[in-house]
Design a protein around this motif. Structure first.
Motif, PDB file in Angstrom:
ATOM      1  N   ASP A 156       0.654  -1.593   0.103  1.00  0.00           N
ATOM      2  CA  ASP A 156      -0.369   0.212   0.273  1.00  0.00           C
ATOM      3  C   ASP A 156       0.770   1.389   0.003  1.00  0.00           C
ATOM      4  N   GLY A 157       2.120   1.327  -0.620  1.00  0.00           N
ATOM      5  CA  GLY A 157       3.044   2.100  -0.104  1.00  0.00           C
ATOM      6  C   GLY A 157       3.150   3.124   1.658  1.00  0.00           C
ATOM      7  N   GLY A 158       2.278   2.806   2.554  1.00  0.00           N
ATOM      8  CA  GLY A 158       2.560   3.011   4.671  1.00  0.00           C
ATOM      9  C   GLY A 158       2.933   2.793   4.659  1.00  0.00           C
ATOM     10  N   PHE A 159       3.612   1.766   4.527  1.00  0.00           N
ATOM     11  CA  PHE A 159       4.724   0.780   5.967  1.00  0.00           C
ATOM     12  C   PHE A 159       6.387   0.233   4.926  1.00  0.00           C
ATOM     13  N   ILE A 160       6.992   0.157   5.266  1.00  0.00           N
ATOM     14  CA  ILE A 160       8.790   0.607   5.217  1.00  0.00           C
ATOM     15  C   ILE A 160       9.631   0.025   6.251  1.00  0.00           C
ATOM     16  N   SER A 161      10.148  -1.000   6.269  1.00  0.00           N
ATOM     17  CA  SER A 161      10.615  -1.396   7.676  1.00  0.00           C
ATOM     18  C   SER A 161      12.619  -1.340   7.030  1.00  0.00           C
ATOM     19  N   ARG A 162      13.015  -0.739   7.235  1.00  0.00           N
ATOM     20  CA  ARG A 162      15.096  -1.557   7.227  1.00  0.00           C
ATOM     21  C   ARG A 162      15.174  -2.574   8.618  1.00  0.00           C
ATOM     22  N   GLN A 163      15.098  -3.617   8.747  1.00  0.00           N
ATOM     23  CA  GLN A 163      14.844  -5.056   9.277  1.00  0.00           C
ATOM     24  C   GLN A 163      16.980  -5.414   9.636  1.00  0.00           C
ATOM     25  N   ARG A 164      17.844  -4.832   7.697  1.00  0.00           N
ATOM     26  CA  ARG A 164      19.464  -5.193   8.353  1.00  0.00           C
ATOM     27  C   ARG A 164      20.080  -3.946   8.370  1.00  0.00           C
ATOM     28  N   ASP A 165      20.859  -3.761   8.798  1.00  0.00           N
ATOM     29  CA  ASP A 165      21.880  -2.385   8.301  1.00  0.00           C
ATOM     30  C   ASP A 165      23.060  -2.640   7.943  1.00  0.00           C
ATOM     31  N   ARG A 166      24.023  -2.310   7.127  1.00  0.00           N
ATOM     32  CA  ARG A 166      25.321  -2.095   7.051  1.00  0.00           C
ATOM     33  C   ARG A 166      25.732  -3.423   6.531  1.00  0.00           C
ATOM     34  N   ILE A 167      25.370  -3.638   5.108  1.00  0.00           N
ATOM     35  CA  ILE A 167      25.359  -5.111   5.020  1.00  0.00           C
ATOM     36  C   ILE A 167      25.764  -4.918   3.111  1.00  0.00           C
TER      37      ILE A 167
END
Length: 304
Positions: A156-167
């Motif tokens: 829906d374009g309303g939810f995005i989550s960064r689950q792991r960083d610096r890969i």
């Protein structure tokens, strides 16, 4: 293994999707399109996407969701081969797009997460709940590079989550048959990682801060990983460069190589009545191959 050439002249094909009517949807990164290849090899453009369309998947609404890396630079080699190199001169950031297959209309859903621009979205996989995981490879130039990351989002374009960083260069991603494990291939480290899921769209905490995930395999030579598909038995089929082909990896790290005559083999998808028809993108030669696979592929959550 016998390979049939389905189509040639594609402009760096990637993100193949086996459709119910026998055609294959794929992106042409250099052409900047979502295209359809019919069983007889005819190529038609579904939508012009701009930038650098990369991984693609059918969503629960029947639209095609595309990871757009924002555009690549290109090097033409002898023999008509092509390889990407760095970012395009007009690169302005990455995005997640959705394409209506009936009208060709393109909607941009995400260009950032928590105020940070997406760098180079690369590969995508939907879970049965209708959300999707995607990798962001990162971008690099002659002196610097952005780290990659792993995201979960909704259509829906309303939810995005960064689950792991610096890969480091996360590329292909795929879900295990029980959807309790997410696999991610790192390109230039030649590594395959597994991530345990505690709930749909939620990774369990890392075992240690310095570990991107649970290590499955590192190839013994400089053989960069690209995109992937998962077999019904849970083995992971990762497109592999330099030696060209598909590396089939068990969840415990045993592996064997299936050669393909393109040193930039980038992806594989499964279809057909028994899910043993496999289509493979040979990107440097602009070729779509088809073959019969030894094991059935895993049926994806959604198709059209």
């Amino acid at each position: 293994m016998s390979l049939e050439v389905v189509a040639t002249g594609l402009q760096f094909p990637e993100g193949p999707i086996a459709m119910a009517d026998g055609s294959v949807l794929l992106v042409e990164i250099r052409r900047q399109t979502l295209s359809r290849v019919s069983p007889d090899g005819q190529i038609t453009v579904v939508a012009h996407l701009g930038g650098g369309p990369n991984g693609a998947a059918i969503g629960p609404d029947g639209r095609v969701y595309v990871c757009n890396n924002g555009g690549l630079g290109w090097v033409d080699l002898d023999g008509g081969l092509m390889v990407p190199h760095g970012a395009a001169s007009d690169y302005a950031g990455g995005s997640i797009q959705a394409v209506d297959l009936t009208t060709g209309a393109v909607e941009t859903l995400y260009t950032e997460c928590d105020g940070r621009p997406l760098s180079a979205p690369n590969d995508i996989v939907f879970d049965s709940h209708g959300g999707f995981w995607f990798t962001d490879l990162g971008k690099e130039n002659e002196t610097t590079r952005d780290y990659g990351a792993l995201y979960y989002a909704r259509t829906d374009g309303g939810f995005i989550s960064r689950q792991r960083d610096r890969i480091s260069w996360p590329n292909g991603c795929g879900l295990s048959p029980d959807e309790k494990t997410l696999y991610v291939a790192e390109t230039w480290t030649c590594r395959l990682w597994a991530y345990d899921l505690s709930a749909p769209g939620v990774l369990t905490p890392a075992a240690a801060a310095y570990l991107p995930g649970r290590h499955v395999l590192t190839l013994p030579d400089y053989l960069p990983f690209d995109s992937m598909a998962v077999q019904a038995n849970g083995d992971v089929c990762v497109a592999t460069g330099i030696n060209g082909g598909i590396t089939v990896v068990s969840p415990t790290g045993q592996a064997h190589h299936v050669p393909v005559p393109d040193f930039v083999t980038t992806n594989i998808c499964f279809g057909g009545a028994d899910m043993k028809d496999a289509w493979i993108t040979g990107s440097s030669t602009g070729t779509l191959f088809k073959t019969r696979w030894a094991e059935p592929g895993l049926k994806l959550a959604f198709n059209a």
